[in-house]
Design a protein around this motif. Structure first.
Motif, PDB file in Angstrom:
ATOM      1  N   VAL A 158      47.135  15.080  -3.370  1.00  0.00           N
ATOM      2  CA  VAL A 158      47.382  14.910  -4.934  1.00  0.00           C
ATOM      3  C   VAL A 158      46.641  13.644  -5.425  1.00  0.00           C
ATOM      4  CG1 VAL A 158      49.477  16.346  -4.965  1.00  0.00           C
ATOM      5  CG2 VAL A 158      49.620  13.846  -4.457  1.00  0.00           C
ATOM      6  N   ASP A 159      45.895  12.947  -4.712  1.00  0.00           N
ATOM      7  CA  ASP A 159      45.481  11.667  -5.214  1.00  0.00           C
ATOM      8  C   ASP A 159      44.705  11.794  -6.555  1.00  0.00           C
ATOM      9  OD1 ASP A 159      46.383  10.668  -3.003  1.00  0.00           O
ATOM     10  OD2 ASP A 159      44.370  10.307  -1.745  1.00  0.00           O
ATOM     11  N   LEU A 219      53.998  15.091 -11.321  1.00  0.00           N
ATOM     12  CA  LEU A 219      53.761  14.444  -9.901  1.00  0.00           C
ATOM     13  C   LEU A 219      54.233  12.774 -10.288  1.00  0.00           C
ATOM     14  CD1 LEU A 219      50.464  15.856  -8.596  1.00  0.00           C
ATOM     15  CD2 LEU A 219      52.747  16.071  -7.553  1.00  0.00           C
ATOM     16  N   SER A 220      53.659  12.232 -11.261  1.00  0.00           N
ATOM     17  CA  SER A 220      53.636  10.874 -11.668  1.00  0.00           C
ATOM     18  C   SER A 220      55.126  10.557 -11.998  1.00  0.00           C
ATOM     19  CB  SER A 220      52.933  10.347 -12.961  1.00  0.00           C
ATOM     20  OG  SER A 220      51.364  10.778 -12.284  1.00  0.00           O
ATOM     21  N   HIS A 221      55.957  11.424 -12.736  1.00  0.00           N
ATOM     22  CA  HIS A 221      57.354  11.186 -13.415  1.00  0.00           C
ATOM     23  C   HIS A 221      58.543  11.506 -12.800  1.00  0.00           C
ATOM     24  CE1 HIS A 221      55.172   8.273 -16.169  1.00  0.00           C
ATOM     25  NE2 HIS A 221      54.352   9.340 -16.394  1.00  0.00           N
ATOM     26  N   LEU A 222      58.187  12.771 -12.123  1.00  0.00           N
ATOM     27  CA  LEU A 222      59.461  13.253 -11.305  1.00  0.00           C
ATOM     28  C   LEU A 222      59.263  13.489  -9.975  1.00  0.00           C
ATOM     29  CD1 LEU A 222      59.660  16.718 -13.935  1.00  0.00           C
ATOM     30  CD2 LEU A 222      60.651  14.449 -14.026  1.00  0.00           C
ATOM     31  N   LEU A 223      58.131  13.706  -9.339  1.00  0.00           N
ATOM     32  CA  LEU A 223      57.962  13.921  -8.088  1.00  0.00           C
ATOM     33  C   LEU A 223      58.010  12.139  -7.229  1.00  0.00           C
ATOM     34  CD1 LEU A 223      58.104  15.513  -5.401  1.00  0.00           C
ATOM     35  CD2 LEU A 223      55.808  15.641  -5.787  1.00  0.00           C
ATOM     36  N   ASP A 259      36.118  16.817  -1.212  1.00  0.00           N
ATOM     37  CA  ASP A 259      35.625  17.776  -0.220  1.00  0.00           C
ATOM     38  C   ASP A 259      35.917  19.082  -0.485  1.00  0.00           C
ATOM     39  OD1 ASP A 259      36.592  19.127   2.453  1.00  0.00           O
ATOM     40  OD2 ASP A 259      35.811  17.217   3.191  1.00  0.00           O
ATOM     41  N   LYS A 260      34.966  19.961  -0.327  1.00  0.00           N
ATOM     42  CA  LYS A 260      34.993  21.280  -0.658  1.00  0.00           C
ATOM     43  C   LYS A 260      35.985  21.967  -0.040  1.00  0.00           C
ATOM     44  CE  LYS A 260      31.813  25.239  -0.529  1.00  0.00           C
ATOM     45  NZ  LYS A 260      30.846  25.984   0.002  1.00  0.00           N
ATOM     46  N   SER A 261      36.405  21.830   0.983  1.00  0.00           N
ATOM     47  CA  SER A 261      37.843  22.325   1.753  1.00  0.00           C
ATOM     48  C   SER A 261      38.967  22.042   0.756  1.00  0.00           C
ATOM     49  CB  SER A 261      38.074  22.005   3.302  1.00  0.00           C
ATOM     50  OG  SER A 261      38.348  20.559   3.036  1.00  0.00           O
ATOM     51  N   ILE A 262      39.239  20.840   0.472  1.00  0.00           N
ATOM     52  CA  ILE A 262      40.462  20.471  -0.524  1.00  0.00           C
ATOM     53  C   ILE A 262      40.096  21.136  -1.929  1.00  0.00           C
ATOM     54  CG2 ILE A 262      41.577  18.793  -1.754  1.00  0.00           C
ATOM     55  CD1 ILE A 262      40.764  16.953   0.477  1.00  0.00           C
TER      56      ILE A 262
END
Length: 621
Positions: A461-462, A430-434, A479-482
């Protein structure tokens, strides 16, 4: 860093030590094999296997004691004492070599292995004490490069020395001068006093070894890192041992091609070590580990698919020049080089990980446990190779194929046991490709002890991006839903995520969340909470809910304000509709993570914390 006094003298010292070990060991084996066979009281094959055994035996006997010693006295003073011991051993070796006393040389080889067993823990535990955290991966890359190039140069030099006209005299002079140079270099290493509580040192060879292993097993992530490093040494020992027969039987090549294969493998590891330093962006990064794992399997298999057709072999064995000149061999050479590169990518982050995660004052003991398990795996590799190639009747090609495929199974096992490794990999992608993530203020994250991170909440994605900004593991309040989303549930299931929801939804989950947060802080964990309580619906910073005050009223700990920038409008945010439902519109966009200094003392209220995070969001990049 490299030319600083806190690194260069140590680097030169350890390179000269590795070089001298390999020159002496290989000179002894070559002299026995080719020069004075009749003067031995035992057979050559028995002597060669005995030599391998007496060099590795000290790692079982003395590593545990070496770890305790290195953690409890000044490391610079210990290194100088060990290098002085090496000088004494090599002075005796001069007499043994010149008098052709091979049994005395064998005893000195045991003493050389003992000196190496004591040097190993201090060699790696010194780095986190002498270097800054953002220099740790670079330091390990230099050490691995220096070690493997020293092994390569030592092995090749031994052959040149033995083939020279005055072999014994040259060998005696070289090992003595290298030992002397190593001792002189060690004199420049600055003082490195012990960290933590000084413990009484007991010498318990066998029980101490088991105790060291039992101690590191209490930290599953370090134990899995040790097993992964040991697996690499299992692979490397098998490759290096079988190269001579592999070259002769399957490449129709002579001794110079064996040296070529060794050079490709060793230089590949050196290149991979520095590539790891580049890909890690200056901090301990387990996210690059899967690239090394994948490369060991893919290039290991392709190397075997690239073997030349035996029908094309000439009458004479290939020399190195003729072998390189044949274009049919280039793919195999590239694959072997990339196996080495993959190995460098594999072990450098693991060594840095052990150094960064081991408790202060216990790093040397963790490295000692690693050395014990490494030695055990190398012995098992030799025994297993003898069984599979002898009793079972496998060919070397089949053995190499089995190792490459088993590597994938070992990686799967390690990643199943330590989900943090998987989370780090996803975070790295996530940090280096997306995205292109820039972290400012990384040193503001406490290196040890409890802390509460408060951050704005913009996307799904935080948590993964924040995880990548910290070398420490983080417990996320989510949050439980996440936490139960299908795409993220696997990553968060074993990550210590603390699910929470409003008391109206489930009062039991709400109360249990605060109990778990308090327990995590009580044991010194780093906890991250998103005080807005939900993903931002408009990209703006919302009001902070009183839950953060409740956490701090129970247990006042340092609070680290953090801000995520640039994620609003991403596929994982709620802009233009619910997250994950719109078409992705951005790729490799810039994202910033700003981290403010920790707030200590009186616990701030939620309004003050919101102001701190808001200030970070409006600060210039």
């Amino acid at each position: 860093m490299f030319f600083s006094r806190r690194f260069l003298p140590y680097f030169v010292t350890q390179c000269l030590g590795a070089l001298n070990d390999n020159i002496y060991k290989n000179v002894l084996l070559l002299l026995v094999t080719y020069s004075q066979v009749d003067s031995l009281p035992i057979g050559v094959d028995l002597f060669v296997n005995l030599a391998a055994g007496v060099f590795i035996l000290p790692f079982f006997l003395f590593s545990a004691h070496a770890g305790v010693v290195a953690d409890n006295i000044d490391k610079a003073r210990l290194i100088r004492a060990l290098k002085l011991l090496e000088l004494v051993i090599m002075s005796c070796a001069v007499l043994a070599i010149l008098s052709h006393n091979y049994l005395m040389m064998l005893l000195l080889l045991f003493l050389t292995g003992s000196q190496s067993a004591y040097f190993g823990p201090v060699k790696y535990s010194l780095l986190p004490q002498a270097l800054a955290e953002n220099e740790l991966v670079t330091g390990n890359a230099w050490v691995e490069m220096g070690t493997f190039l020293s092994i390569l140069v030592g092995t090749l030099s031994a052959g040149l020395i033995v083939s020279s006209e005055h072999a014994a005299g040259t060998a005696a002079l070289v090992v003595f001068m290298l030992a002397l140079a190593g001792y002189l270099a060690s004199r420049a290493i600055p003082a490195l006093p012990p960290q933590g509580k000084i413990r009484q040192i007991h010498f318990r060879p066998l029980s101490g070894a088991w105790g060291s292993i039992r101690r590191v097993k209490r930290t599953p992530s370090i134990w899995m890192a040790i097993l992964a490093i040991s697996w690499f040494w299992f692979l490397g020992a098998t490759y290096l041992t079988q190269f001579p027969n592999f070259a002769k039987l399957h490449l129709h090549s002579g001794a110079t091609v064996v040296s070529l294969l060794l050079a490709l493998f060793s230089i590949g590891i050196a290149v991979g070590s520095f590539l790891c330093e580049r890909l890690s962006f200056g901090h301990v990064e387990l996210g690059v580990l899967p690239f090394g794992v994948l490369g060991l399997t893919v290039f290991g298999v392709d190397m075997l698919l690239a073997l030349p057709d035996p029908a094309t072999f000439p009458v004479m064995l290939y020399g190195a020049g003729e072998f390189i000149a044949q274009s049919a061999h280039h793919r195999l050479m590239f694959d072997l080089f990339m196996v080495g590169v993959s190995g460098g990518l594999f072990i450098v982050p693991l060594y840095a990980f052990i150094q960064s995660r081991a408790a202060k004052g216990e790093c040397a003991r963790a490295i000692a446990a690693n050395n014990i398990v490494n030695a055990l795996f190398m012995v098992v590799s030799a025994l297993l190779s003898m069984v599979l190639l002898g009793a079972v009747g496998l060919s070397i090609v089949q053995l190499f194929l089995m190792l490459a495929l088993t590597n994938a199974l070992v990686a799967f096992y390690v990643y199943r046991q330590v989900p943090e490794f998987t989370q780090r990999f996803v975070s790295y992608l996530l940090s280096h490709l997306l995205y292109r993530v820039t972290v400012r203020g990384r040193p503001n994250i406490p290196k040890e002890g409890a802390g509460l991170i408060v951050c704005n909440h913009v996307s799904y994605v935080d948590a993964l991006l924040i995880l990548g900004a910290s070398t420490r593991p983080i417990r996320f309040v989510m949050d439980k839903s996440i936490s139960e989303m299908p795409l993220l549930r696997y990553l968060f299931r074993h990550a210590g995520v603390i699910p929470i929801c409003s008391p109206k939804q489930c009062a039991q989950t709400y109360e249990k969340a605060f109990e778990r947060i308090d327990a995590a802080l009580a044991q010194g964990d780093l906890v991250c909470i998103f005080p807005e309580g939900r993903l931002s619906p408009d990209g703006e910073l919302g009001e902070f809910r009183p839950g953060v005050e409740q956490i701090l009223s129970r247990r006042p700990v340092p609070v680290i304000p953090m801000a995520l920038k640039g994620l609003w409008g991403s596929y994982f945010s709620h802009k233009d509709g619910h997250a994950l439902t719109t078409r992705p519109k951005r790729f490799w966009s810039k994202v910033g993570i700003d981290i403010a200094p920790a707030l200590n003392g009186v616990a701030p209220d939620r309004h003050q914390l919101r102001e701190r995070v808001a200030a970070l969001l409006t600060s210039p990049d």
